[in-house]
Scaffold this motif. Sequence first.
Motif, PDB file in Angstrom:
ATOM      1  N   ASP A   1       0.828  -1.209   0.000  1.00  0.00           N
ATOM      2  CA  ASP A   1       0.000   0.000   0.000  1.00  0.00           C
ATOM      3  C   ASP A   1       0.864   1.261   0.000  1.00  0.00           C
ATOM      4  N   PHE A   2       1.953   1.220   0.769  1.00  0.00           N
ATOM      5  CA  PHE A   2       2.865   2.368   0.813  1.00  0.00           C
ATOM      6  C   PHE A   2       3.481   2.610  -0.566  1.00  0.00           C
ATOM      7  N   ALA A   3       3.876   1.551  -1.245  1.00  0.00           N
ATOM      8  CA  ALA A   3       4.466   1.691  -2.577  1.00  0.00           C
ATOM      9  C   ALA A   3       3.482   2.351  -3.543  1.00  0.00           C
ATOM     10  N   VAL A   4       2.218   1.965  -3.468  1.00  0.00           N
ATOM     11  CA  VAL A   4       1.199   2.586  -4.318  1.00  0.00           C
ATOM     12  C   VAL A   4       1.093   4.078  -3.999  1.00  0.00           C
ATOM     13  N   ASP A   5       1.077   4.408  -2.707  1.00  0.00           N
ATOM     14  CA  ASP A   5       1.008   5.819  -2.306  1.00  0.00           C
ATOM     15  C   ASP A   5       2.236   6.601  -2.774  1.00  0.00           C
ATOM     16  N   VAL A   6       3.402   5.978  -2.722  1.00  0.00           N
ATOM     17  CA  VAL A   6       4.633   6.628  -3.193  1.00  0.00           C
ATOM     18  C   VAL A   6       4.544   6.887  -4.692  1.00  0.00           C
ATOM     19  N   ILE A   7       4.032   5.930  -5.438  1.00  0.00           N
ATOM     20  CA  ILE A   7       3.878   6.111  -6.888  1.00  0.00           C
ATOM     21  C   ILE A   7       2.970   7.307  -7.172  1.00  0.00           C
ATOM     22  N   LEU A   8       1.853   7.391  -6.459  1.00  0.00           N
ATOM     23  CA  LEU A   8       0.920   8.503  -6.665  1.00  0.00           C
ATOM     24  C   LEU A   8       1.565   9.846  -6.290  1.00  0.00           C
ATOM     25  N   TYR A   9       2.311   9.863  -5.202  1.00  0.00           N
ATOM     26  CA  TYR A   9       3.005  11.087  -4.787  1.00  0.00           C
ATOM     27  C   TYR A   9       4.075  11.458  -5.818  1.00  0.00           C
ATOM     28  N   ALA A  10       4.802  10.468  -6.311  1.00  0.00           N
ATOM     29  CA  ALA A  10       5.832  10.719  -7.329  1.00  0.00           C
ATOM     30  C   ALA A  10       5.210  11.298  -8.600  1.00  0.00           C
ATOM     31  N   GLU A  11       4.031  10.812  -8.952  1.00  0.00           N
ATOM     32  CA  GLU A  11       3.338  11.363 -10.117  1.00  0.00           C
ATOM     33  C   GLU A  11       2.991  12.837  -9.892  1.00  0.00           C
ATOM     34  N   ALA A  12       2.594  13.179  -8.656  1.00  0.00           N
ATOM     35  CA  ALA A  12       2.301  14.582  -8.330  1.00  0.00           C
ATOM     36  C   ALA A  12       3.568  15.432  -8.436  1.00  0.00           C
ATOM     37  N   LEU A  13       4.701  14.869  -7.986  1.00  0.00           N
ATOM     38  CA  LEU A  13       5.969  15.586  -8.120  1.00  0.00           C
ATOM     39  C   LEU A  13       6.343  15.778  -9.583  1.00  0.00           C
ATOM     40  N   GLU A  14       6.171  14.738 -10.375  1.00  0.00           N
ATOM     41  CA  GLU A  14       6.504  14.832 -11.804  1.00  0.00           C
ATOM     42  C   GLU A  14       5.637  15.861 -12.511  1.00  0.00           C
ATOM     43  N   ALA A  15       4.388  15.990 -12.087  1.00  0.00           N
ATOM     44  CA  ALA A  15       3.507  17.000 -12.672  1.00  0.00           C
ATOM     45  C   ALA A  15       4.037  18.405 -12.389  1.00  0.00           C
ATOM     46  N   LYS A  16       4.793  18.540 -11.307  1.00  0.00           N
ATOM     47  CA  LYS A  16       5.408  19.824 -10.951  1.00  0.00           C
ATOM     48  C   LYS A  16       6.852  19.901 -11.475  1.00  0.00           C
TER      49      LYS A  16
ATOM     50  N   GLY B   1      11.212   4.156  -2.040  1.00  0.00           N
ATOM     51  CA  GLY B   1       9.905   3.886  -1.446  1.00  0.00           C
ATOM     52  C   GLY B   1       9.270   2.587  -1.913  1.00  0.00           C
ATOM     53  N   THR B   2       9.533   2.209  -3.151  1.00  0.00           N
ATOM     54  CA  THR B   2       8.973   0.944  -3.654  1.00  0.00           C
ATOM     55  C   THR B   2       9.889  -0.235  -3.332  1.00  0.00           C
ATOM     56  N   SER B   3      11.153   0.035  -3.096  1.00  0.00           N
ATOM     57  CA  SER B   3      12.113  -1.023  -2.780  1.00  0.00           C
ATOM     58  C   SER B   3      11.867  -1.640  -1.406  1.00  0.00           C
ATOM     59  N   ILE B   4      11.274  -0.878  -0.501  1.00  0.00           N
ATOM     60  CA  ILE B   4      10.990  -1.393   0.849  1.00  0.00           C
ATOM     61  C   ILE B   4      10.170  -2.677   0.748  1.00  0.00           C
ATOM     62  N   GLY B   5       9.058  -2.598   0.070  1.00  0.00           N
ATOM     63  CA  GLY B   5       8.174  -3.744  -0.063  1.00  0.00           C
ATOM     64  C   GLY B   5       8.761  -4.865  -0.906  1.00  0.00           C
ATOM     65  N   ALA B   6       9.546  -4.504  -1.900  1.00  0.00           N
ATOM     66  CA  ALA B   6      10.172  -5.528  -2.737  1.00  0.00           C
ATOM     67  C   ALA B   6      11.114  -6.398  -1.909  1.00  0.00           C
TER      68      ALA B   6
END
Length: 123
Positions: free
Chosen positions: A18-33, A46-51
């Motif tokens: 779930d955290f990885a999904v949230d990180v992806i969404l936050y990263a997309e918001a950063l990329e939009a900026k 952030g995604t490596s933790i779960g992996a």
Amino acid sequence: MDFMDGQRENLILTLTLDFAVDVILYAEALEAKRKFVVSNQLLKSGTSIGANVREAQNAESKADFIHKFKVSAKEVDETEYWLLLCQRVSSYPDPSHLQEKLASIKRIISKIIISSKGKPKET
């Protein structure tokens, strides 16, 4: 080899996914900026933790299991750093929701490492 009971295993796997999904969404918001560098770094850690937590589920030994969780703990620390940077830059979206979730994950990973080291494997 399964070094954890079912409840903990499911909890940490679920939380980190779930955290990885949230990180992806936050990263997309950063990329939009157009904050690509920080977005990329945060996405990786952030995604490596779960992996790594997931890899630990198929550990070849207790030492391997602990090692995978220690790698996850390092990724937690790196992710904390990137989120702290995001928090301190006023033009970045608020990362506090991620910081709260990460704090819970950090506590659980730490407990898993400590409890795994402390108990000799029963045969």
